[in-house]
Design an enzyme around this catalytic site. Structure first.
Site, short mmCIF file in Angstrom:
data_model
loop_
_atom_site.label_atom_id
_atom_site.label_comp_id
_atom_site.label_asym_id
_atom_site.label_seq_id
_atom_site.Cartn_x
_atom_site.Cartn_y
_atom_site.Cartn_z
N LYS A 146 109.63 -47.09 8.50
CA LYS A 146 108.25 -47.26 8.54
C LYS A 146 107.91 -48.59 7.78
O LYS A 146 106.93 -49.19 8.04
CB LYS A 146 107.55 -46.07 7.79
N ASP B 6 114.08 -42.90 6.68
CA ASP B 6 112.86 -42.63 7.40
C ASP B 6 111.87 -43.74 6.83
O ASP B 6 110.99 -44.62 7.61
CB ASP B 6 112.60 -41.31 7.47
#
Lengths: 186, 331
Positions: B221, B217
């Site tokens: 980003k 994750d």
């Protein structure tokens, strides 16, 4: 890194400023200046001992600038092991020959492990170690970390490094500051 | 009065947060001369369409009672293509395998001349350049503040407030789950597995926490940051990633004794890396709990650091609303 230099100045006014300016220009931090006006060298020059902190990578540039301005650099002494870094290793550190891991750093000649704490919760569990490595300068510290990374990879240890070392302010901001010595010629 | 019609594609936590925020801010927006109307809402089971503006309260109520907003059979792409409106708010779940359904939704929106505001990381972590070009080719806005750092305005800060600066590097903590786990492990001297279980019970960690704890994750980003700020064309597979699963309470204790904390730090500069790092306790990155933080190093402004809530439906909706209003004011 900290550098101590012996400079030889001509016995005419304005020479000390001439010798110290390049250190400031290259963002060196002058710590002490010993100006021995009554102890001339056989060549009639005045020796000055300067001690300052400066980025290792601009040292050659500094010496060049001093020599170009007519200041003789008689001696350059670097104080060893100025840069330090802490890392944590996690895994089977002891079983993977901790002595060998430390030795890989110490045998470089420019870096050594100066502090270590080890925490071993249980025999089959992963241990954790905190190491402090010192090196003669930032570049050498980087090299020591490269070696340690390789060792950690080979021995399947997780290495936790500090947030990036080279993430400092850009050293040469000269293009931003209006440098009067450049802009006012003749 | 400027009337702007939007669709909400995806009506999970973020989509509902957007609806709630629009309800809460209705008066304030009217005072500013902006009439935002939601003309279409879709979720995985169907949709509601009303060209005069959907009653958001009843839509939220229906979603809560029935588990879906559906009144009709039309799917997301039907709304995007066939319902006349200005901005598509794409808030379907992130899928990093192929970016769907978000990728198709966004490309369809650009193809029919609608601006896109999204919180969906998948398409941006896989096909950023393609999306950016699709928007530019059609003279449309593509805004994605909500994809990174929840409420923390990283992109707007850099693109607007720090315009003119050259960004040298960015360091950040962009995953609240990992930050919570590491903070608790350090404070309570508890092993990773126990803290993870606690985080799952509190709803901070997912039932399958792999994406979070393995750093995937965070890597997604970081890629969106690299592409948006540094103009790279990276995908999350270009990031060197180390997660937090191997970290021991003993390691955190050793760090603590020496005035450090361990954080899962994302770094964008020469390389893209996500890894546990030693952070000095007094460093601006040393934030605890579920907070996110981004520290931006620039040539003129020096270091600028912002932190805030990186997750939550209303917090994420804050960034989406900000993007919607940017488009309203600039188009």
């Amino acid at each position: 890194m900290i550098v101590s230099m012996t400079l030889e100045l001509k016995d005419i006014p304005g020479q000390l400023v001439l010798a110290l300016s390049p250190i400031s220009e290259l963002h060196g931090n002058i710590m002490s200046v010993v100006h021995q006006h009554d102890e001339k060298t056989p060549r009639g020059a005045i020796p000055v001992q300067v001690r300052f902190e400066i980025e290792h990578r601009v040292l050659d540039k500094l010496i060049e600038r001093l020599e170009n301005s007519g200041v003789k650099v008689a001696r350059v002494g670097e104080e060893r092991l100025r840069s330090a870094v802490s890392v944590i290793l996690i895994g089977h550190i002891v079983h993977s020959d901790l002595g060998d891991t430390i030795d890989k750093i110490d045998s470089t000649g420019f870096a050594e492990v100066v502090d270590m704490s080890l925490s071993m919760p249980a025999i089959e569990k992963a241990s954790s170690a905190y190491l402090v490595i010192n090196a003669v300068g930032k570049k050498e510290l980087g090299k020591a970390l490269d070696i340690l990374r390789e060792v950690a990879h080979k021995k399947d240890l997780l290495m936790i490094e500090p947030i990036r070392l080279n993430f400092d302010e850009p050293v040469e901001k000269e293009w931003i500051s209006s440098d009067s010595s450049n802009s006012e010629g003749t | 009065m400027k009337t702007v019609r939007i669709s909400i594609i995806g009506f999970g936590a973020v989509g509902q947060g957007v609806a709630r925020s629009l309800l809460a801010k209705k008066e304030l927006l009217i005072e500013q001369g902006i009439d935002l109307r939601v003309v279409g809402i879709s979720d995985s089971k169907g949709s509601e369409i009303n060209t005069k503006g959907i009653d958001l309260e009843s839509a939220l109520r229906r979603k809560k009672q029935k588990g879906t907003v559906a009144k009709g059979k039309e799917i997301s792409l039907d709304i995007i293509r066939d319902v006349e409106h200005d901005i598509v708010v794409e808030v379907t779940p992130t899928n990093i395998e192929n970016g769907e359904p978000g990728l198709s939704n966004m490309l369809a929106a650009f193809a029919v001349g609608r601006h896109v505001v999204t919180s969906n990381k998948g398409p941006l972590a896989l096909r950023f350049t393609e999306l950016k070009e699709a928007a530019e080719d059609n003279g449309l806005y593509f805004r994605y503040e909500a994809t990174v750092g929840g409420a923390v305005p990283i992109f707007n800060l850099i693109h607007e407030a720090l315009a003119g600066n050259t960004v040298i590097g960015i360091e950040g903590i962009l995953n609240g789950t990992c930050n919570y786990i590491l903070t608790r492990m350090a404070e309570e001297r508890m092993p990773y597995e126990l803290v993870l279980k606690e985080a799952q019970e509190l709803g901070i960690a997912e039932a399958d926490p792999t994406y979070d704890v393995e750093g995937i994750d965070s890597a997604c980003k970081l890629v969106i940051i690299a592409n948006s700020i540094f103009g790279q064309d990276a995908t999350y597979r270009d990031v060197e990633v180390t997660g937090i699963t191997k970290i021991t309470p003993e390691a955190l204790e050793l760090a603590n004794k020496n005035n450090y904390v361990v954080k899962l730090v994302c770094e964008a500069g020469n390389k893209l890396t996500v890894a546990p790092r030693l952070v000095p306790k007094r460093h601006p990155l040393a934030v605890g709990g579920t907070l996110n933080v981004a520290s931006i190093l620039t040539d003129l402004a020096g270091r600028i650091t912002i932190s805030g809530k990186g997750a939550g439906s209303i917090e994420t909706a804050s960034s989406i609303l900000s993007d919607i209003l940017y488009i309203v004011r600039n188009s």
